[in-house]
Design a protein around this motif. Sequence first.
Motif, short mmCIF file in Angstrom:
data_model
loop_
_atom_site.label_atom_id
_atom_site.label_comp_id
_atom_site.label_asym_id
_atom_site.label_seq_id
_atom_site.Cartn_x
_atom_site.Cartn_y
_atom_site.Cartn_z
N HIS A 1 37.53 -10.43 -58.48
CA HIS A 1 36.79 -9.51 -59.35
C HIS A 1 35.34 -10.01 -59.47
O HIS A 1 35.10 -11.21 -59.62
CB HIS A 1 37.46 -9.50 -60.73
CG HIS A 1 36.98 -8.38 -61.60
ND1 HIS A 1 35.73 -8.38 -62.16
CD2 HIS A 1 37.57 -7.22 -61.97
CE1 HIS A 1 35.58 -7.26 -62.86
NE2 HIS A 1 36.69 -6.55 -62.76
N ASN B 1 39.53 2.38 -62.15
CA ASN B 1 40.12 1.21 -62.83
C ASN B 1 41.58 1.48 -63.11
O ASN B 1 42.03 2.63 -63.09
CB ASN B 1 39.42 1.00 -64.18
CG ASN B 1 38.09 0.27 -64.05
OD1 ASN B 1 38.00 -0.77 -63.40
ND2 ASN B 1 37.06 0.82 -64.67
N GLU C 1 39.76 -3.46 -63.24
CA GLU C 1 40.72 -3.63 -64.33
C GLU C 1 40.50 -2.61 -65.44
O GLU C 1 41.28 -1.68 -65.62
CB GLU C 1 40.62 -5.05 -64.89
CG GLU C 1 41.59 -5.29 -66.05
CD GLU C 1 41.53 -6.70 -66.58
OE1 GLU C 1 41.65 -7.64 -65.80
OE2 GLU C 1 41.35 -6.85 -67.81
N ALA C 2 39.41 -2.77 -66.18
CA ALA C 2 39.17 -1.91 -67.35
C ALA C 2 37.68 -1.86 -67.63
O ALA C 2 36.96 -2.81 -67.32
CB ALA C 2 39.91 -2.48 -68.56
N PHE D 1 32.15 0.14 -63.57
CA PHE D 1 31.29 -0.84 -62.90
C PHE D 1 29.81 -0.47 -62.92
O PHE D 1 29.18 -0.33 -61.87
CB PHE D 1 31.78 -1.06 -61.45
CG PHE D 1 33.02 -1.92 -61.38
CD1 PHE D 1 32.94 -3.29 -61.54
CD2 PHE D 1 34.27 -1.36 -61.20
CE1 PHE D 1 34.08 -4.09 -61.51
CE2 PHE D 1 35.42 -2.14 -61.16
CZ PHE D 1 35.32 -3.51 -61.32
#
Length: 272
Positions: free
Chosen positions: A242, A168, A123-124, A136
């Motif tokens: 996630h 991302n 995602e972000a 990550f």
Amino acid sequence: MRAAEAAAAIEWLVEMGADEIIGAEPVNRLVAPPPQAAPAPQAVRPASSPLARPSLIRPAAPPSIAPAPAGNSDAAALAAQCATLADIEEALMRFDACPLKKTATNLCFADGNPEAPVMLIGEAPGRDEDIQGKPFVGRSGQLLDRMLKAIGLARHNEKPEEAVYISNVIFWRPPGNRTPTDQETLMCLPFLKRAIEIKQPRYIVCLGATPTQRLIGKSEGILKLRGRWFDFGGIPLLATLHPAYLLRQPAQKRLAWRDLLSLQQKLKADAH
Ligand code: URA
């Protein structure tokens, strides 16, 4: 305030996205500021004043009626000009329309082996990613690395077939890890889509609802979408949970494990 309380307050501020001290002296914003002296009225210059001569007065800028030029704020135009993944990273450094860039410490574009057949999309960036400028690398990333290892993959493996490439949807940390707005997401998407187009991964794995919904154009929740293979411009796309969600709901790891096995099966089939 005791030292432990001060440390907790600072930690909370950092969690909320504060990353800079902007004044040497603390400001008590709970008391009214002292009244300010009214600004001195501007002297009216007589027409004979040299500054009144047209040649010395900068004319006011005419109102802009033309559409804004593509410049560094048109995501789609900038992304379309990129021919390599390095071009995209460089274009993102120049891109100045995303408000998240102003509060982020670093651009966080991608990590891993660009030759890998598998491209993971989260995602972000969070706090650790913002500091290191890589996706990550915090607690979720550590869990992700362990999950990948369980199916024989590692982000930095020199053998592409045993490596992954990670990016991302959003490339700058939203303050306090808040959910990115639609506007912020739509500004970043052309760069992600161009990265996929350039990289041409064999498989895409979307981590969580945001990348999945944005790339396949569906609004169902991730628990409905996960474990299913979709098509993204001819590239098989797997939706899974996630790792941050798995840290909060460890019992759901069994579902993520099933998804990973599905990916592993495809990779094994390709190897034969
Ligand atoms: N979560 C994400 O979605 N991406 C990161 O890079 C880190 C945490």
